[in-house]
Design an enzyme around this catalytic site. Sequence first.
Site: not given
Ligand SMILES: NC(=O)c1ccc[n+]([C@@H]2O[C@H](COP(=O)([O-])OP(=O)(O)OC[C@H]3O[C@@H](n4cnc5c(N)ncnc54)[C@H](OP(=O)(O)O)[C@@H]3O)[C@@H](O)[C@H]2O)c1
Length: 277
Positions: A11, A36, A60-61, A101, A125, A150
């Site tokens: 991700g 998974d 995460a989803y 988050t 979410y 963000w």
């Molecule tokens: N991005 C933001 O702005 C933000 C802000 C605050 C907090 N966060 C938190 O930061 C963390 C990382 O976020 P990110 O932005 O890197 O998200 P991301 O790009 O969506 O990455 C999440 C990864 O988890 C994988 N995944 C989904 N379901 C899974 C499962 N059941 N088992 C194993 N892997 C799984 C996804 O695979 P697929 O792509 O194949 O689904 C993806 O590779 C998360 O906890 C998110 O809630 C993000």
Amino acid sequence: MLRLLATGSHGLLGSNILPILERYYTVIPLDIEEWDITDRDAGDRTIRECKPDIILNLAAYTNVDGCEDCLSLADRVNAEAAGIVADLCAHHNIKLVHISTDYVFDGEKDSPYTEQDVPNPASVYGLSKLSGERKVLDACPSAIVVRTQWLYGHGGVNFISKITQIAREKGVVEVVDDQRGSPTYTKDLAEPIRALIEENAAGIYHVANSGSCTWFEFAREIFDRLKIEAQLNPIASVHLNRKAKRPRYSVFDCSKLTRDTGFRMRPWPEALQDYLG
Ligand SMILES: NC(=O)c1ccc[n+]([C@@H]2O[C@H](COP(=O)([O-])OP(=O)(O)OC[C@H]3O[C@@H](n4cnc5c(N)ncnc54)[C@H](OP(=O)(O)O)[C@@H]3O)[C@@H](O)[C@H]2O)c1
């Protein structure tokens, strides 16, 4: 070197911070194909094979609007599976770092949110992530829960790549001006996460670049720095008709991180400059 196993490693956050964490740890990057996180038995097998000292749960989803239509998937991945990972960490005596988050807050406050503020998510979410935090800390009280917000970084589609593309294609970009937060460069999470691990911290920590802006102000800064001359118009969130409600205000108070580790997050404009190169 300690062994750090990362879930959801492909991700946005994983692909940006794991290369930095490799300086300090033997990193084992896994994504859904290898583990998974909803599958407890697969987790148990993986842990026995990989023998990690630390698990960084990035899986995460994260489709915020998608979660509104997929309650059970959001709950299964962001809450139940986070609890499974925490349970396994407690059982195998592994340090857990779990990511959460700002969407756990409703955004009705007018001053920076501390870890003591009471969450009240306004979206599915946010609800699923809050439930995940609680399951993590119930199952594994020594876990570190890093709340961030963000995020932008290299690879994939993000706010910066989206608005610069629209600017190129249409010459006019509309950006919301009624949500305030702290844009955070993904890479800036690597060192505070390491510092929290080194200090053997536990519990919730707010971690974001310092200072705040609205998405419109963030876009203005990006366009100025990239010398993009497209028209930039401020709009209200209601005009976007998004399914999930976003917090109006979600600036973090990160002083607990500084107090417990000595680490201070840099201002968001400095991090943005670094990202833009
Ligand atoms: N991005 C933001 O702005 C933000 C802000 C605050 C907090 N966060 C938190 O930061 C963390 C990382 O976020 P990110 O932005 O890197 O998200 P991301 O790009 O969506 O990455 C999440 C990864 O988890 C994988 N995944 C989904 N379901 C899974 C499962 N059941 N088992 C194993 N892997 C799984 C996804 O695979 P697929 O792509 O194949 O689904 C993806 O590779 C998360 O906890 C998110 O809630 C993000």
